[in-house]
Write a protein that holds these residues in place. Structure first.
Motif, PDB file in Angstrom:
ATOM      1  N   ASN A   1      36.648  98.784  56.455  1.00  0.00           N
ATOM      2  CA  ASN A   1      37.293 100.089  56.590  1.00  0.00           C
ATOM      3  C   ASN A   1      36.572 100.926  57.644  1.00  0.00           C
TER       4      ASN A   1
ATOM      5  N   LYS B   1      37.646 104.448  58.008  1.00  0.00           N
ATOM      6  CA  LYS B   1      37.293 105.286  56.845  1.00  0.00           C
ATOM      7  C   LYS B   1      38.511 105.955  56.212  1.00  0.00           C
TER       8      LYS B   1
ATOM      9  N   LYS C   1      41.154 106.519  53.079  1.00  0.00           N
ATOM     10  CA  LYS C   1      40.943 106.615  51.644  1.00  0.00           C
ATOM     11  C   LYS C   1      41.601 105.431  50.940  1.00  0.00           C
TER      12      LYS C   1
ATOM     13  N   GLU D   1      41.684 102.973  47.061  1.00  0.00           N
ATOM     14  CA  GLU D   1      41.419 103.013  45.628  1.00  0.00           C
ATOM     15  C   GLU D   1      39.989 102.580  45.345  1.00  0.00           C
ATOM     16  N   GLU D   2      39.419 103.163  44.297  1.00  0.00           N
ATOM     17  CA  GLU D   2      37.999 102.950  43.994  1.00  0.00           C
ATOM     18  C   GLU D   2      37.671 101.506  43.643  1.00  0.00           C
TER      19      GLU D   2
END
Length: 229
Positions: free
Chosen positions: A206, A209, A211, A213-214
């Motif tokens: 990524n 960067k 966003k 999912e955790e």
């Protein structure tokens, strides 16, 4: 970190190890300097980048052909710039671009260091949707071929990521078990979800960067792979 022991790591190539954006811009810059000097490279890339991405997504799902991908991404970009080029000129640019692209060898920061680190502990492989001849040139010209035991491309497998068949093909090539394998790539859909659906683990590269999912394993720099592997 992983429920089973990882033995084999599969990398995407473009936008993951090989810096496609930088190398692509250098190729276009050389072409336009010679044949279309009034085109401002920054203006072209601003239009081309999202159009190319959209065309690749269509190609990924077999909604356009290889030839249509090569033509459409240029035609739509020149149309957006309101710059007229004939079909013959588009064909010439497309040909020159494919010839010049693998002559540029910019890798993402940390590529060689992380491959040197990983090859001591794992067997390394590549799975790419890119065109076979061009991808081999990129890999050889950037001096990373020696790190990889196998290289699987979509032309060999007959399908493209995220189709699970290409992952099965790559696993067979590598003589690896999916339970002991992990995929690393920049595309959530093709690399990460594709691998997960095929039964491999996955790490999202990524670098932009965005966003996510955790529950998705991710790194923003290649050297961060050391914390997982």
């Amino acid at each position: 970190m992983f429920s089973t022991k990882i033995t084999d790591i599969f990398f995407d190539l473009d936008h993951t190890l090989w810096d496609f954006d930088v190398n692509s811009e250098l190729a276009f810059e050389a072409i336009f300097k010679k044949d279309h000097p009034t085109i401002q490279i920054a203006d072209f890339i601003e239009k081309y980048a999202p159009i190319n991405q959209a065309c690749w997504k269509l190609y990924q799902y077999d909604k356009i052909t290889h030839a249509e991908l090569r033509y459409n991404r240029l035609k739509h970009t020149f149309d957006a710039l309101e710059y007229f080029v004939s079909d013959d000129q588009i064909e010439s640019i497309a040909h020159d671009y494919i010839e010049l692209l693998p002559e540029n060898n910019r890798l993402f920061d940390g590529t060689i260091e992380v491959l040197e680190y990983l090859e001591k502990k794992y067997k390394l492989h590549i799975i790419t949707n890119g065109f076979a001849e061009v991808q081999y040139k990129k890999i050889n010209n950037s001096n990373i071929a020696g790190f990889f035991k196998t290289i699987t491309n979509s032309e060999m497998a007959g399908v493209k990521k995220p189709n699970p068949v290409i992952f099965e093909y790559a696993l067979n090539q590598a003589q690896a078990n999916k339970e002991n394998s992990i995929m690393i790539g920049d595309c959530l859909e093709a690399d990460v979800q594709g691998a997960l659906d095929a039964g491999l683990d996955a790490i999202f590269f990524n670098d932009k960067k965005i966003k996510v999912e955790e529950n998705i394993k991710q790194v923003t720099r290649l050297l961060e792979l050391k914390k997982y592997l």
